[in-house]
Design a protein around this motif. Sequence first.
Motif, PDB file in Angstrom:
ATOM      1  N   VAL A  34       0.871  -1.172   0.000  1.00 31.65           N
ATOM      2  CA  VAL A  34       0.000   0.000   0.000  1.00 31.65           C
ATOM      3  C   VAL A  34       0.907   1.221   0.000  1.00 31.65           C
ATOM      4  O   VAL A  34       1.661   1.437   0.943  1.00 31.65           O
ATOM      5  CB  VAL A  34      -0.937   0.015   1.231  1.00 31.65           C
ATOM      6  CG1 VAL A  34      -1.789   1.276   1.226  1.00 31.65           C
ATOM      7  CG2 VAL A  34      -1.808  -1.234   1.256  1.00 31.65           C
ATOM      8  N   LYS A  35       0.874   1.981  -1.084  1.00 32.89           N
ATOM      9  CA  LYS A  35       1.706   3.183  -1.198  1.00 32.89           C
ATOM     10  C   LYS A  35       0.855   4.384  -0.844  1.00 32.89           C
ATOM     11  O   LYS A  35      -0.243   4.564  -1.368  1.00 32.89           O
ATOM     12  CB  LYS A  35       2.251   3.333  -2.613  1.00 32.89           C
ATOM     13  CG  LYS A  35       3.119   4.542  -2.808  1.00 32.89           C
ATOM     14  CD  LYS A  35       4.394   4.160  -3.447  1.00 32.89           C
ATOM     15  CE  LYS A  35       5.325   5.346  -3.573  1.00 32.89           C
ATOM     16  NZ  LYS A  35       6.677   4.931  -3.304  1.00 32.89           N
ATOM     17  N   LEU A  36       1.380   5.207   0.042  1.00 30.84           N
ATOM     18  CA  LEU A  36       0.659   6.403   0.476  1.00 30.84           C
ATOM     19  C   LEU A  36       1.054   7.605  -0.365  1.00 30.84           C
ATOM     20  O   LEU A  36       2.101   7.614  -1.016  1.00 30.84           O
ATOM     21  CB  LEU A  36       0.948   6.688   1.950  1.00 30.84           C
ATOM     22  CG  LEU A  36       0.637   5.574   2.938  1.00 30.84           C
ATOM     23  CD1 LEU A  36       0.803   6.088   4.353  1.00 30.84           C
ATOM     24  CD2 LEU A  36      -0.750   5.012   2.729  1.00 30.84           C
ATOM     25  N   ASN A  37       0.233   8.643  -0.312  1.00 25.61           N
ATOM     26  CA  ASN A  37       0.525   9.888  -1.013  1.00 25.61           C
ATOM     27  C   ASN A  37       1.856  10.487  -0.566  1.00 25.61           C
ATOM     28  O   ASN A  37       2.520  11.170  -1.336  1.00 25.61           O
ATOM     29  CB  ASN A  37      -0.598  10.904  -0.789  1.00 25.61           C
ATOM     30  CG  ASN A  37      -1.908  10.430  -1.380  1.00 25.61           C
ATOM     31  OD1 ASN A  37      -1.936   9.789  -2.414  1.00 25.61           O
ATOM     32  ND2 ASN A  37      -3.004  10.747  -0.701  1.00 25.61           N
ATOM     33  N   TYR A  42       3.589   0.516   2.853  1.00 23.37           N
ATOM     34  CA  TYR A  42       3.259  -0.464   3.890  1.00 23.37           C
ATOM     35  C   TYR A  42       3.095  -1.801   3.192  1.00 23.37           C
ATOM     36  O   TYR A  42       2.356  -1.908   2.214  1.00 23.37           O
ATOM     37  CB  TYR A  42       1.980  -0.065   4.635  1.00 23.37           C
ATOM     38  CG  TYR A  42       2.215   1.105   5.551  1.00 23.37           C
ATOM     39  CD1 TYR A  42       2.636   0.907   6.860  1.00 23.37           C
ATOM     40  CD2 TYR A  42       2.037   2.401   5.097  1.00 23.37           C
ATOM     41  CE1 TYR A  42       2.883   1.986   7.692  1.00 23.37           C
ATOM     42  CE2 TYR A  42       2.275   3.489   5.930  1.00 23.37           C
ATOM     43  CZ  TYR A  42       2.697   3.275   7.218  1.00 23.37           C
ATOM     44  OH  TYR A  42       2.949   4.337   8.044  1.00 23.37           O
ATOM     45  N   ARG A  43       3.793  -2.796   3.687  1.00 26.15           N
ATOM     46  CA  ARG A  43       3.743  -4.136   3.095  1.00 26.15           C
ATOM     47  C   ARG A  43       3.237  -5.104   4.145  1.00 26.15           C
ATOM     48  O   ARG A  43       3.700  -5.089   5.286  1.00 26.15           O
ATOM     49  CB  ARG A  43       5.133  -4.556   2.625  1.00 26.15           C
ATOM     50  CG  ARG A  43       5.704  -3.597   1.605  1.00 26.15           C
ATOM     51  CD  ARG A  43       7.105  -3.949   1.211  1.00 26.15           C
ATOM     52  NE  ARG A  43       7.673  -2.854   0.411  1.00 26.15           N
ATOM     53  CZ  ARG A  43       8.891  -2.840  -0.065  1.00 26.15           C
ATOM     54  NH1 ARG A  43       9.699  -3.863   0.163  1.00 26.15           N
ATOM     55  NH2 ARG A  43       9.316  -1.821  -0.770  1.00 26.15           N
ATOM     56  N   TYR A  52     -14.092   2.984   0.419  1.00 24.62           N
ATOM     57  CA  TYR A  52     -13.336   4.228   0.554  1.00 24.62           C
ATOM     58  C   TYR A  52     -11.838   3.977   0.517  1.00 24.62           C
ATOM     59  O   TYR A  52     -11.045   4.886   0.728  1.00 24.62           O
ATOM     60  CB  TYR A  52     -13.696   4.938   1.858  1.00 24.62           C
ATOM     61  CG  TYR A  52     -15.149   5.353   1.900  1.00 24.62           C
ATOM     62  CD1 TYR A  52     -15.590   6.478   1.217  1.00 24.62           C
ATOM     63  CD2 TYR A  52     -16.071   4.607   2.608  1.00 24.62           C
ATOM     64  CE1 TYR A  52     -16.920   6.861   1.248  1.00 24.62           C
ATOM     65  CE2 TYR A  52     -17.411   4.973   2.649  1.00 24.62           C
ATOM     66  CZ  TYR A  52     -17.828   6.096   1.960  1.00 24.62           C
ATOM     67  OH  TYR A  52     -19.150   6.456   1.987  1.00 24.62           O
ATOM     68  N   MET A  53     -11.440   2.738   0.279  1.00 20.15           N
ATOM     69  CA  MET A  53     -10.055   2.277   0.272  1.00 20.15           C
ATOM     70  C   MET A  53      -9.403   2.373   1.647  1.00 20.15           C
ATOM     71  O   MET A  53      -8.184   2.457   1.759  1.00 20.15           O
ATOM     72  CB  MET A  53      -9.221   2.965  -0.806  1.00 20.15           C
ATOM     73  CG  MET A  53      -9.572   2.424  -2.170  1.00 20.15           C
ATOM     74  SD  MET A  53      -8.562   2.917  -3.561  1.00 20.15           S
ATOM     75  CE  MET A  53      -6.914   2.690  -3.069  1.00 20.15           C
ATOM     76  N   ASN A  54     -10.220   2.363   2.711  1.00 17.16           N
ATOM     77  CA  ASN A  54      -9.668   2.162   4.045  1.00 17.16           C
ATOM     78  C   ASN A  54      -9.136   0.736   4.063  1.00 17.16           C
ATOM     79  O   ASN A  54      -9.784  -0.185   3.567  1.00 17.16           O
ATOM     80  CB  ASN A  54     -10.730   2.332   5.117  1.00 17.16           C
ATOM     81  CG  ASN A  54     -11.246   3.744   5.190  1.00 17.16           C
ATOM     82  OD1 ASN A  54     -10.493   4.698   5.136  1.00 17.16           O
ATOM     83  ND2 ASN A  54     -12.551   3.885   5.308  1.00 17.16           N
ATOM     84  N   ASN A  80      -8.084   7.980   2.331  1.00 22.65           N
ATOM     85  CA  ASN A  80      -7.723   9.214   1.640  1.00 22.65           C
ATOM     86  C   ASN A  80      -6.211   9.406   1.551  1.00 22.65           C
ATOM     87  O   ASN A  80      -5.745  10.270   0.829  1.00 22.65           O
ATOM     88  CB  ASN A  80      -8.391  10.440   2.279  1.00 22.65           C
ATOM     89  CG  ASN A  80      -7.881  10.720   3.668  1.00 22.65           C
ATOM     90  OD1 ASN A  80      -7.471   9.814   4.387  1.00 22.65           O
ATOM     91  ND2 ASN A  80      -7.913  11.974   4.055  1.00 22.65           N
ATOM     92  N   ASN A  81      -5.432   8.579   2.265  1.00 24.58           N
ATOM     93  CA  ASN A  81      -3.973   8.642   2.191  1.00 24.58           C
ATOM     94  C   ASN A  81      -3.390   7.676   1.165  1.00 24.58           C
ATOM     95  O   ASN A  81      -2.205   7.729   0.872  1.00 24.58           O
ATOM     96  CB  ASN A  81      -3.367   8.306   3.557  1.00 24.58           C
ATOM     97  CG  ASN A  81      -3.738   9.316   4.598  1.00 24.58           C
ATOM     98  OD1 ASN A  81      -3.547  10.512   4.405  1.00 24.58           O
ATOM     99  ND2 ASN A  81      -4.292   8.853   5.704  1.00 24.58           N
ATOM    100  N   VAL A  82      -4.221   6.780   0.626  1.00 20.84           N
ATOM    101  CA  VAL A  82      -3.735   5.713  -0.248  1.00 20.84           C
ATOM    102  C   VAL A  82      -3.578   6.203  -1.684  1.00 20.84           C
ATOM    103  O   VAL A  82      -4.515   6.717  -2.285  1.00 20.84           O
ATOM    104  CB  VAL A  82      -4.696   4.496  -0.208  1.00 20.84           C
ATOM    105  CG1 VAL A  82      -4.270   3.432  -1.204  1.00 20.84           C
ATOM    106  CG2 VAL A  82      -4.766   3.927   1.195  1.00 20.84           C
TER     107      VAL A  82
END
Length: 92
Positions: A34-37, A42-43, A52-54, A80-82
């Motif tokens: 999971v790559k954040l903005n 995070y792996r 919502y992609m939570n 919203n951070n993803v």
Amino acid sequence: MAAAAPTAAVVDNSASRRRPSDFFKLALGRPVVVKLNSGVDYRGILAVVDGYMNVAMEQTEEYVNGQLKETYGDAFIRGNNVLYISTTKRKV
């Protein structure tokens, strides 16, 4: 004699259509990134994802600039951070 009007072929594309929800169903229980903005990765194992992609993950590792910074048992990431979610190959 009038020419017959061409008939339109009916094509069922439902088998070839892929939706994001199909990807998430296949990814549940598998390793993902999971790559954040912010650029942080995070792996871990994808446990839950919602519309919502939570994201909830297990066995989570935090990477900053490609370097392991922290390990977590479980992690929750607000959608919203993803930036994106990607599957990874399983380690053998």
